[in-house]
Design a protein around this motif. Structure first.
Motif, PDB file in Angstrom:
ATOM      1  N   THR A  88       0.850  -1.332   0.074  1.00 53.19           N
ATOM      2  CA  THR A  88      -0.081  -0.102  -0.184  1.00 53.19           C
ATOM      3  C   THR A  88       0.899   1.045   0.077  1.00 53.19           C
ATOM      4  OG1 THR A  88      -1.981   1.131   1.151  1.00 53.19           O
ATOM      5  CG2 THR A  88      -0.189   0.205   2.499  1.00 53.19           C
ATOM      6  N   TRP A 145      -2.726   6.397  -1.335  1.00 50.47           N
ATOM      7  CA  TRP A 145      -3.632   5.351  -1.492  1.00 50.47           C
ATOM      8  C   TRP A 145      -4.637   5.462  -0.206  1.00 50.47           C
ATOM      9  CZ3 TRP A 145      -6.876   1.855   0.487  1.00 50.47           C
ATOM     10  CH2 TRP A 145      -7.886   1.146  -0.507  1.00 50.47           C
ATOM     11  N   ARG A 186      -8.381   7.342  -0.239  1.00 51.68           N
ATOM     12  CA  ARG A 186      -9.588   6.469  -0.175  1.00 51.68           C
ATOM     13  C   ARG A 186     -10.107   6.661   1.242  1.00 51.68           C
ATOM     14  NH1 ARG A 186     -10.383   2.861  -4.575  1.00 51.68           N
ATOM     15  NH2 ARG A 186      -8.640   3.470  -5.946  1.00 51.68           N
ATOM     16  N   CYS A 205     -19.499  -0.890  15.485  1.00 53.60           N
ATOM     17  CA  CYS A 205     -19.301   0.568  15.503  1.00 53.60           C
ATOM     18  C   CYS A 205     -20.488   1.324  15.813  1.00 53.60           C
ATOM     19  CB  CYS A 205     -18.948   1.123  13.997  1.00 53.60           C
ATOM     20  SG  CYS A 205     -17.598   0.176  13.140  1.00 53.60           S
ATOM     21  N   ARG A 254      -4.576  -5.920   3.832  1.00 55.14           N
ATOM     22  CA  ARG A 254      -4.599  -4.737   3.576  1.00 55.14           C
ATOM     23  C   ARG A 254      -5.785  -3.860   3.322  1.00 55.14           C
ATOM     24  NH1 ARG A 254      -2.724  -3.462  -2.707  1.00 55.14           N
ATOM     25  NH2 ARG A 254      -4.167  -4.786  -3.651  1.00 55.14           N
ATOM     26  N   GLY A 297     -15.617  -4.296   1.890  1.00 51.86           N
ATOM     27  CA  GLY A 297     -15.446  -2.786   1.993  1.00 51.86           C
ATOM     28  C   GLY A 297     -16.471  -1.902   1.159  1.00 51.86           C
ATOM     29  N   ARG A 298     -16.344  -2.576  -0.151  1.00 51.24           N
ATOM     30  CA  ARG A 298     -17.301  -1.697  -1.029  1.00 51.24           C
ATOM     31  C   ARG A 298     -18.678  -1.704  -0.643  1.00 51.24           C
ATOM     32  NH1 ARG A 298     -14.704  -3.294  -7.076  1.00 51.24           N
ATOM     33  NH2 ARG A 298     -12.447  -2.681  -6.560  1.00 51.24           N
ATOM     34  N   HIS A 346     -19.878   8.746  13.477  1.00 49.31           N
ATOM     35  CA  HIS A 346     -18.773   7.559  13.490  1.00 49.31           C
ATOM     36  C   HIS A 346     -17.666   7.986  12.554  1.00 49.31           C
ATOM     37  CE1 HIS A 346     -16.833   3.731  13.202  1.00 49.31           C
ATOM     38  NE2 HIS A 346     -17.427   3.526  12.028  1.00 49.31           N
ATOM     39  N   SER A 370     -16.041   6.502  10.076  1.00 46.97           N
ATOM     40  CA  SER A 370     -15.662   5.229   9.277  1.00 46.97           C
ATOM     41  C   SER A 370     -14.611   5.263   8.128  1.00 46.97           C
ATOM     42  CB  SER A 370     -17.103   4.709   8.574  1.00 46.97           C
ATOM     43  OG  SER A 370     -17.759   5.876   8.045  1.00 46.97           O
ATOM     44  N   ASN A 371     -14.878   6.527   7.434  1.00 44.53           N
ATOM     45  CA  ASN A 371     -14.122   7.117   6.522  1.00 44.53           C
ATOM     46  C   ASN A 371     -14.389   8.354   5.903  1.00 44.53           C
ATOM     47  OD1 ASN A 371     -13.698   7.449   3.581  1.00 44.53           O
ATOM     48  ND2 ASN A 371     -13.571   5.154   3.120  1.00 44.53           N
ATOM     49  N   ARG A 405     -14.353   9.959   3.397  1.00 42.03           N
ATOM     50  CA  ARG A 405     -15.127  10.199   2.130  1.00 42.03           C
ATOM     51  C   ARG A 405     -16.761   9.906   2.489  1.00 42.03           C
ATOM     52  NH1 ARG A 405     -14.268   6.624  -2.311  1.00 42.03           N
ATOM     53  NH2 ARG A 405     -13.229   5.285  -1.033  1.00 42.03           N
ATOM     54  N   ASN A 422     -10.374   4.649  12.013  1.00 42.69           N
ATOM     55  CA  ASN A 422     -11.655   4.192  12.364  1.00 42.69           C
ATOM     56  C   ASN A 422     -11.803   3.394  13.512  1.00 42.69           C
ATOM     57  OD1 ASN A 422     -14.012   2.539  12.646  1.00 42.69           O
ATOM     58  ND2 ASN A 422     -14.404   2.407  10.551  1.00 42.69           N
TER      59      ASN A 422
HETATM   60  O1  UT7 Z   1     -16.851   1.445  10.661  1.00 43.74           O
HETATM   61  C1  UT7 Z   1     -17.661   0.090  10.053  1.00 43.74           C
HETATM   62  C2  UT7 Z   1     -17.618   0.143   8.808  1.00 43.74           C
HETATM   63  N1  UT7 Z   1     -16.765   0.029   7.684  1.00 43.74           N
HETATM   64  C3  UT7 Z   1     -16.629   1.181   6.756  1.00 43.74           C
HETATM   65  O2  UT7 Z   1     -17.547   2.073   7.125  1.00 43.74           O
HETATM   66  C4  UT7 Z   1     -15.592   0.854   5.803  1.00 43.74           C
HETATM   67  C5  UT7 Z   1     -16.462   1.364   4.394  1.00 43.74           C
HETATM   68  N2  UT7 Z   1     -15.583   0.896   3.161  1.00 43.74           N
HETATM   69  C6  UT7 Z   1     -14.526   1.620   3.043  1.00 43.74           C
HETATM   70  O3  UT7 Z   1     -14.068   2.667   3.541  1.00 43.74           O
HETATM   71  C7  UT7 Z   1     -13.731   1.488   1.755  1.00 43.74           C
HETATM   72  O4  UT7 Z   1     -14.186   0.198   0.979  1.00 43.74           O
HETATM   73  C8  UT7 Z   1     -12.118   1.036   1.857  1.00 43.74           C
HETATM   74  C9  UT7 Z   1     -11.356   2.271   2.295  1.00 43.74           C
HETATM   75  C10 UT7 Z   1     -12.023  -0.098   2.957  1.00 43.74           C
HETATM   76  C11 UT7 Z   1     -11.499   0.691   0.623  1.00 43.74           C
HETATM   77  O5  UT7 Z   1     -11.768   1.661  -0.457  1.00 43.74           O
HETATM   78  P1  UT7 Z   1     -12.294   1.246  -2.014  1.00 43.74           P
HETATM   79  O6  UT7 Z   1     -12.287   2.567  -2.714  1.00 43.74           O
HETATM   80  O7  UT7 Z   1     -13.614   0.624  -1.723  1.00 43.74           O
HETATM   81  O8  UT7 Z   1     -11.306   0.132  -2.350  1.00 43.74           O
HETATM   82  P2  UT7 Z   1     -11.751  -1.217  -3.037  1.00 43.74           P
HETATM   83  O9  UT7 Z   1     -11.780  -2.376  -2.037  1.00 43.74           O
HETATM   84  O10 UT7 Z   1     -12.726  -1.040  -4.287  1.00 43.74           O
HETATM   85  O11 UT7 Z   1     -10.475  -1.642  -3.847  1.00 43.74           O
HETATM   86  C12 UT7 Z   1     -10.109  -0.599  -4.955  1.00 43.74           C
HETATM   87  C13 UT7 Z   1      -8.743  -1.082  -5.362  1.00 43.74           C
HETATM   88  C14 UT7 Z   1      -8.653  -2.578  -5.558  1.00 43.74           C
HETATM   89  O12 UT7 Z   1      -7.635  -2.964  -6.656  1.00 43.74           O
HETATM   90  P3  UT7 Z   1      -8.449  -3.404  -8.207  1.00 43.74           P
HETATM   91  O13 UT7 Z   1      -8.974  -4.635  -7.872  1.00 43.74           O
HETATM   92  O14 UT7 Z   1      -9.156  -2.205  -8.665  1.00 43.74           O
HETATM   93  O15 UT7 Z   1      -7.295  -3.709  -8.945  1.00 43.74           O
HETATM   94  C15 UT7 Z   1      -8.242  -3.156  -4.390  1.00 43.74           C
HETATM   95  O16 UT7 Z   1      -7.302  -4.615  -4.416  1.00 43.74           O
HETATM   96  O17 UT7 Z   1      -7.613  -0.758  -4.580  1.00 43.74           O
HETATM   97  C16 UT7 Z   1      -6.954  -2.118  -3.982  1.00 43.74           C
HETATM   98  N3  UT7 Z   1      -6.847  -2.167  -2.626  1.00 43.74           N
HETATM   99  C17 UT7 Z   1      -5.656  -1.375  -2.132  1.00 43.74           C
HETATM  100  N4  UT7 Z   1      -4.625  -0.719  -2.625  1.00 43.74           N
HETATM  101  C18 UT7 Z   1      -3.483  -0.274  -2.056  1.00 43.74           C
HETATM  102  C19 UT7 Z   1      -7.357  -2.381  -1.475  1.00 43.74           C
HETATM  103  N5  UT7 Z   1      -6.795  -2.123  -0.217  1.00 43.74           N
HETATM  104  C20 UT7 Z   1      -5.822  -1.576  -0.612  1.00 43.74           C
HETATM  105  C21 UT7 Z   1      -4.571  -0.809  -0.065  1.00 43.74           C
HETATM  106  N6  UT7 Z   1      -3.697  -0.253  -0.502  1.00 43.74           N
HETATM  107  N7  UT7 Z   1      -4.873  -0.629   1.277  1.00 43.74           N
END
Ligand code: UT7
Length: 344
Positions: A44, A48, A52, A130, A169, A236-237, A271, A273-274, A276, A301
């Motif tokens: 990571t 990034w 995010r 949470c 990650r 996550g998504r 909370h 969470s993120n 964004r 978080n």
């Molecule tokens: O508090 C309780 C509830 N939890 C939340 O509210 C969390 C909600 N979710 C999120 O905040 C976001 O989904 C995350 C921050 C966890 C992830 O962000 P995202 O924009 O949803 O990323 P993603 O899972 O869609 O992944 C996008 C890309 C993927 O690569 P490909 O498939 O597009 O090639 C992942 O493999 O980013 C990649 N990726 C990373 N890259 C660098 C996933 N984690 C990482 C990382 N560093 N740590």
């Protein structure tokens, strides 16, 4: 046989009791884990993570130094009691929202009650991930307003580092450890307390965020190749989409119950969470930056710890004034979501 006289079973008059937040406190571990640190152990980058999530660093407990959910709760509650000018023996009840205590039985709340000498208090944990602190706040408030309790401590605490795979990650970048506490007290001032609240759950979506220990905890089609036992798994998504939708709905629903507008709210404590997710709700309702507190950049978080940590920091900064309208909102595993709109 004659029916009991309705006079004999007439319930008591509803008590006229207000509830105030008399004291707050928080505690975080000493160790900072920065994005740079993480980029040395997983694939990571600082850029990034910031783009995010808005997170720069988080705090993590060092068990070798005796840091744990229990030690953080103890410190946060001591702080809140001092702020409220109360002794632990004045407490009637301790509620601790946590999914990461040292043991499931006994509850963290029982251990904390014993550590602080809260000998007159009942004690129990609230499991709503949470959303746990907001659940606890609503429960504690209603118990006081019902007239049987006068001083209730509500603590939110999670040591997420103890339930996360440090090599995953998808989760390790997001979560941190923290505790926050609030001491609620009965008051004759009826204007103080909750104006509207909600508790929600949709257990059919449990597999979007869960903590498996044994085979029966796994969703169909899943296996241990995806992660070790005792480590949180998150889609996550899906959780992201749920959180963005729920955040807005919670705010609208809670305001509607009172006839207030977003503009009438002095502070939104949400909370962390993120960044964004917070930003999308802020834009949707036109909430100015200074009315929605953000500290996720410094702590990540921290699950149930995040809302009371924000509240405690805001009170320390003198940003919560007597009579302010404050909205608490949270969402998380379960899935659960909850709100609490106060005149403080
Ligand atoms: O508090 C309780 C509830 N939890 C939340 O509210 C969390 C909600 N979710 C999120 O905040 C976001 O989904 C995350 C921050 C966890 C992830 O962000 P995202 O924009 O949803 O990323 P993603 O899972 O869609 O992944 C996008 C890309 C993927 O690569 P490909 O498939 O597009 O090639 C992942 O493999 O980013 C990649 N990726 C990373 N890259 C660098 C996933 N984690 C990482 C990382 N560093 N740590």
């Amino acid at each position: 046989m004659t029916a009991p006289s309705s006079k004999a079973i007439r319930p008591p008059e509803p008590p006229r009791i207000g509830v105030r937040i008399a004291g707050t406190g928080h505690a975080v571990p000493e160790t900072r884990l920065t994005n740079e640190d993480l980029s040395r152990t997983i694939d990571t980058t600082h850029e990034w993570i910031v783009q995010r999530t808005g997170i720069h660093e988080r705090r993590v407990c060092n068990p070798a130094k005796g840091e744990s959910a229990r030690s953080l709760c103890n410190a946060a509650l001591r702080d809140a009691l001092a702020d409220a000018r109360l002794d632990a023996t004045d407490l009637d009840l301790i509620l601790i929202a946590s999914v990461s205590g040292e043991s499931r039985v006994p509850s963290v709340a029982c251990r904390v009650a014993a550590d602080l000498g809260a000998t007159s208090a009942g004690a129990m944990d609230v499991i709503a991930a949470c959303s746990g602190f907001v659940y606890g706040l609503n429960i504690g408030h209603e118990l006081i307003r019902g007239g049987s309790y006068r001083n209730v401590a509500v603590i939110g605490c999670d040591v997420m580092s103890s339930i996360i795979d440090p090599l995953d990650r998808r989760t390790v970048i997001l979560f941190g450890d923290a505790a926050g506490a609030a001491v609620l007290r009965a008051t004759d001032d009826m204007s103080k307390g909750i104006l509207a609240q909600s508790l929600h759950a949709d257990g059919s979506r449990w597999h979007d965020l869960y903590l498996p220990y044994i085979d029966r905890d796994l969703p169909e089609g899943s296996n241990w190749q995806e992660g070790p036992p005792g480590c949180l798994r998150m889609n996550g998504r899906e959780v992201y989409k749920f959180a963005v939708k729920t955040f807005s709905e919670l705010i609208s629903e809670t305001l509607e119950k009172t006839g207030l507008k977003a503009d009438d709210v002095d502070l939104f404590i949400a909370h962390q969470s993120n960044a964004r997710i917070l930003e999308s709700a802020r834009e949707r309702f036109g909430i100015p930056e200074e009315k929605m507190y953000v500290n996720i950049d410094r702590y990540g978080n921290s699950s149930a710890g995040s809302v009371p940590l924000c509240l405690s920091e805001l009170r320390d900064q003198g940003r919560v004034a007597d009579g302010d309208i404050v909205m608490f909102v949270a969402f998380g595993a379960g899935l659960t979501w909850a709100s609490s709109l106060w005149r403080v």
